[in-house]
Design a protein around this motif. Sequence first.
Motif, PDB file in Angstrom:
ATOM      1  N   SER A  25       0.797  -1.221   0.000  1.00 50.75           N
ATOM      2  CA  SER A  25       0.000   0.000   0.000  1.00 50.75           C
ATOM      3  C   SER A  25       0.831   1.274   0.000  1.00 50.75           C
ATOM      4  O   SER A  25       0.332   2.323  -0.399  1.00 50.75           O
ATOM      5  CB  SER A  25      -0.937  -0.011   1.206  1.00 50.75           C
ATOM      6  OG  SER A  25      -0.187  -0.158   2.396  1.00 50.75           O
ATOM      7  N   LEU A  26       2.098   1.221   0.442  1.00 50.40           N
ATOM      8  CA  LEU A  26       2.825   2.500   0.495  1.00 50.40           C
ATOM      9  C   LEU A  26       3.010   3.111  -0.884  1.00 50.40           C
ATOM     10  O   LEU A  26       3.299   4.302  -1.016  1.00 50.40           O
ATOM     11  CB  LEU A  26       4.145   2.372   1.257  1.00 50.40           C
ATOM     12  CG  LEU A  26       5.414   1.766   0.671  1.00 50.40           C
ATOM     13  CD1 LEU A  26       6.067   2.674  -0.347  1.00 50.40           C
ATOM     14  CD2 LEU A  26       6.391   1.511   1.795  1.00 50.40           C
ATOM     15  N   ARG A  27       2.810   2.301  -1.909  1.00 49.61           N
ATOM     16  CA  ARG A  27       2.893   2.838  -3.271  1.00 49.61           C
ATOM     17  C   ARG A  27       1.844   3.923  -3.504  1.00 49.61           C
ATOM     18  O   ARG A  27       2.029   4.809  -4.343  1.00 49.61           O
ATOM     19  CB  ARG A  27       2.695   1.713  -4.296  1.00 49.61           C
ATOM     20  CG  ARG A  27       3.797   0.684  -4.304  1.00 49.61           C
ATOM     21  CD  ARG A  27       3.471  -0.461  -5.229  1.00 49.61           C
ATOM     22  NE  ARG A  27       2.234  -1.129  -4.834  1.00 49.61           N
ATOM     23  CZ  ARG A  27       1.612  -2.047  -5.560  1.00 49.61           C
ATOM     24  NH1 ARG A  27       2.090  -2.402  -6.726  1.00 49.61           N
ATOM     25  NH2 ARG A  27       0.511  -2.615  -5.121  1.00 49.61           N
ATOM     26  N   ALA A  28       0.756   3.848  -2.754  1.00 53.89           N
ATOM     27  CA  ALA A  28      -0.299   4.849  -2.944  1.00 53.89           C
ATOM     28  C   ALA A  28       0.134   6.226  -2.475  1.00 53.89           C
ATOM     29  O   ALA A  28      -0.440   7.234  -2.884  1.00 53.89           O
ATOM     30  CB  ALA A  28      -1.563   4.413  -2.195  1.00 53.89           C
ATOM     31  N   GLY A  29       1.148   6.279  -1.628  1.00 53.33           N
ATOM     32  CA  GLY A  29       1.695   7.576  -1.235  1.00 53.33           C
ATOM     33  C   GLY A  29       2.521   8.207  -2.333  1.00 53.33           C
ATOM     34  O   GLY A  29       2.889   9.372  -2.256  1.00 53.33           O
ATOM     35  N   VAL A  30       2.818   7.412  -3.362  1.00 54.26           N
ATOM     36  CA  VAL A  30       3.623   7.893  -4.488  1.00 54.26           C
ATOM     37  C   VAL A  30       2.723   8.264  -5.661  1.00 54.26           C
ATOM     38  O   VAL A  30       2.915   9.283  -6.315  1.00 54.26           O
ATOM     39  CB  VAL A  30       4.643   6.809  -4.913  1.00 54.26           C
ATOM     40  CG1 VAL A  30       5.528   7.297  -6.054  1.00 54.26           C
ATOM     41  CG2 VAL A  30       5.496   6.359  -3.728  1.00 54.26           C
ATOM     42  N   THR A  31       1.756   7.428  -5.921  1.00 55.57           N
ATOM     43  CA  THR A  31       0.892   7.612  -7.086  1.00 55.57           C
ATOM     44  C   THR A  31      -0.520   7.122  -6.784  1.00 55.57           C
ATOM     45  O   THR A  31      -0.713   6.230  -5.958  1.00 55.57           O
ATOM     46  CB  THR A  31       1.445   6.839  -8.311  1.00 55.57           C
ATOM     47  OG1 THR A  31       0.435   6.739  -9.307  1.00 55.57           O
ATOM     48  CG2 THR A  31       1.895   5.442  -7.950  1.00 55.57           C
ATOM     49  N   GLU A  32      -1.443   7.691  -7.496  1.00 54.73           N
ATOM     50  CA  GLU A  32      -2.836   7.250  -7.304  1.00 54.73           C
ATOM     51  C   GLU A  32      -3.083   5.899  -7.945  1.00 54.73           C
ATOM     52  O   GLU A  32      -4.104   5.263  -7.687  1.00 54.73           O
ATOM     53  CB  GLU A  32      -3.779   8.292  -7.917  1.00 54.73           C
ATOM     54  CG  GLU A  32      -3.802   9.585  -7.116  1.00 54.73           C
ATOM     55  CD  GLU A  32      -4.593  10.688  -7.804  1.00 54.73           C
ATOM     56  OE1 GLU A  32      -4.594  11.789  -7.271  1.00 54.73           O
ATOM     57  OE2 GLU A  32      -5.184  10.424  -8.872  1.00 54.73           O
TER      58      GLU A  32
END
Length: 501
Positions: free
Chosen positions: A387-394
């Motif tokens: 989930s931390l990828r969501a802090g990078v991109t939608e």
Amino acid sequence: MAQNIQGDASGQTPVAASAADDKIRCDACPVMCYIKPGNTGACDRYANRAGELIRVDPHVILDRTLEQGGKVVPFDRGGDWDGRLVADGGTFVTAVGSGTTYPDYKPAPFIVSAEVNGVDMVTVVTEGIFSYAGVKVKIDTDRFLGPEQATVRVAGEPVGHVTTSEYGSQMLSLGGVHHLTGGAKKEGRVTCEALLDLCNAKPVELTVDDGATLIVQAGHAPIVNGGQEERMRVGCGSATIGMFARQWFGKVDEVVVVDDHITGVLSEHQAGKLLGVRDTGIRMKGRRSTPGRYFQVAEPGLGWGGTNISDPLSILGAFDAKAAWPGLRLLLVSTTGEHFGYYVLDENLVPREADIPQDLAPSVERIRENCEPALSSVLFMAGAGGSLRAGVTENPVRLTRSVKEAITRVTCGGAPVYVWPGGGITFMVDVMRVPENAFGYVPTPALVAPIEFTLTLEAYAALGGHMDHVQPVGDILHRDSVREVAPIGDNPWPLSTRSQG
Ligand code: SF4
């Protein structure tokens, strides 16, 4: 009194929800601590300072001028920030001390732009919370630490297992989601503590079921059953024969290099054959693999060459009287040169110990000289494909693809990482290449580790990045909680515009 801390003006993210009685609520992880004024939260990473939620540790910035012996660059960079990007790309904002956002759909704490060689770059910076995290430990020793798959414990709690032996090293796999979350609460807590200490290069005592007690500290020699390991082996027994056969030729009639895995015998080995070493009638115990290479001459242990033997003659059978001769000179040596014995066959073809001749002794010393210092190495391994990828991109999967296509570079505290092939963003990093005390924890339990994603601004926009949260690097440098440090050792510069390494 209800409080509502929204982070500082520069965009530092940890935010706090409201609470009563001057406590503030940290929402940087699922624990959601209420923190009294003057106190820290359960992880000691966040604190309530006069009603403001702060990240306790300084935010680490790498500065290349420090590496080159330059002065510490002033935080204000010569006055008010004019909104332009730093031109030389000599400053890298790491995630160490940057803070965490939770839940992950919020933009990462810092999304920093800088101009590097005329290219606008972006680094997305966050302290990731990793439940799927562990360490791979390489211990440079031939000594038997325990059977493969044996449980490794800290304070009696299982924290991992012994895995495959590698060339001159024993390997442990510690941590991982099953130990962090799948056992009793104490197992998870102890595992988390052990991982944290190992990642921050602190010593940890480990015990292996049916094996050894170890003290492991990244970058230091391992201590096995109270004894500090000095050197790793020069190679397996067969390799040692291959390396030194020429130096033994003519000075001794037979050499056996004792090794738990592959014991070498000079007269039978191809190296001896090519040199014309005469058959000696030696008979070895164990299983002959190929000429001059024997497996399982003894049990694994803490004796000669990682075996359990203290008397090297115990792995020999009687010499064949048709080939052996009285006066035959025999050298028995371990793969580190730590153990050796010189023998001469008597009239009955029985080996009798004697002083090693002066012209032969240097070959044993040469084995020792070729043994590298024994170290413990700790590689942190975690999955950033969640989930931390969501802090990078939608659109998180785009980040994964971008990493796989080497458009986005992943670093851990500015250190290079190895990203595993296949799905997700599963990476490994040598903790010795990461700034000190870069790792933290939260009591869920999980490890906290810095992670940065660097790519061009153009690629970031195409990725569906949080463009409205991009801020110039100068804004970060203005803050009073940053600490500028020199890049570590030979780490490649994370903002290098050369091809991804
Ligand atoms: S454990 Fe740490 S990060 Fe999590 S809520 Fe508490 S203070 Fe915040």
